[in-house]
Design a protein around this motif. Sequence first.
Motif, short mmCIF file in Angstrom:
data_model
loop_
_atom_site.label_atom_id
_atom_site.label_comp_id
_atom_site.label_asym_id
_atom_site.label_seq_id
_atom_site.Cartn_x
_atom_site.Cartn_y
_atom_site.Cartn_z
N CYS A 172 0.84 -1.21 0.00
CA CYS A 172 0.00 0.00 0.00
C CYS A 172 0.86 1.25 0.00
N PHE A 181 0.09 5.84 -0.22
CA PHE A 181 -0.88 6.92 -0.42
C PHE A 181 -0.69 7.59 -1.78
N VAL A 189 -2.72 -1.45 -3.20
CA VAL A 189 -3.84 -0.69 -2.64
C VAL A 189 -3.39 0.74 -2.34
N GLU A 190 -4.21 1.70 -2.75
CA GLU A 190 -3.94 3.09 -2.39
C GLU A 190 -4.54 3.36 -1.02
N SER A 191 -3.70 3.67 -0.06
CA SER A 191 -4.16 3.86 1.32
C SER A 191 -3.19 4.77 2.06
N ASP A 192 -3.74 5.58 2.94
CA ASP A 192 -2.93 6.42 3.82
C ASP A 192 -2.47 5.55 4.99
N CYS A 197 -7.20 1.82 5.51
CA CYS A 197 -8.30 1.14 4.83
C CYS A 197 -8.39 -0.36 5.16
#
Length: 281
Positions: A147, A149, A169-172, A176
């Motif tokens: 992941c 961001f 996965v795009e996540s901060d 998520c």
Amino acid sequence: MKPPEHKISLAEWIRLAQLRLHHAEVESPRESALLLAEHALALTRSRILADPGHPLSSHDLAILEELLERRLRHEPVAYILGRKGFRDHIFTVSSKVLIPRPETEELIDLISSYQLGPKSILDAGTGTGCLAICLSGMFPAAQVCGCDFSSEALQCARNNDPDRRVHWVESDWLACFRPSVFDLIVSNPPYLTRQEILQTDPQVRNYEPVLALDGGADGCEAFRRLIPQASKALAPGGILFLEGSPTVALSVLKLLSDWDFHSIEMHRDLSGKERFFTGRK
């Protein structure tokens, strides 16, 4: 009659390029010159060394000089070439991602030494995807996720994973993900203090993405977000592996303790510096 044009040899160009790079205080001037020559001329290192008299055409020189000018401005060789070796892989890199470091290769060795059998793995802040992709090879039965961001970093990671072995996965950080879902989480987060960034080599501070370097005033901003989230995302018995520095070592160990990790350990890198931190849930 026009005198014959003198053609410079490859060995002579490398010698002169090395001198120019040295005078510009560029790191590893000879290795830089050799790498640029390999890339520009599509020659192997052994071919270059075996044929030092190889003549350069005007077209060859134009390409070499263009690359050399970039390196003279301290642009990292990896960005000029668009690639960087990491363990037994060659990874595509761009100025949107941190260049993989030798110390991070040691993190893979550390994970291997634990003789684990995880079923689910997360690389948090994946960048090029180098950790996630290497771990997918180390643990072929595991589900591996990477992941970040940054959508640009994730695109770079996807490009490095043509076989789609990793789920991207795009996540901060871990925002998520559900609780208790991973057996192993690994991360090489930003951990330089802002003062340390100012003291890095120009090829780092002027070219690599600041968000991948900047750990805030004390180097621990990312750890203060990452460790609590990892505490929730790890399954019982799961393990967290982190890369850091001597500057943040004590603070990271305290954060791990504060968030109920146990079997907390600090590991030194090959140069003897406090570099890696582990904790179990």
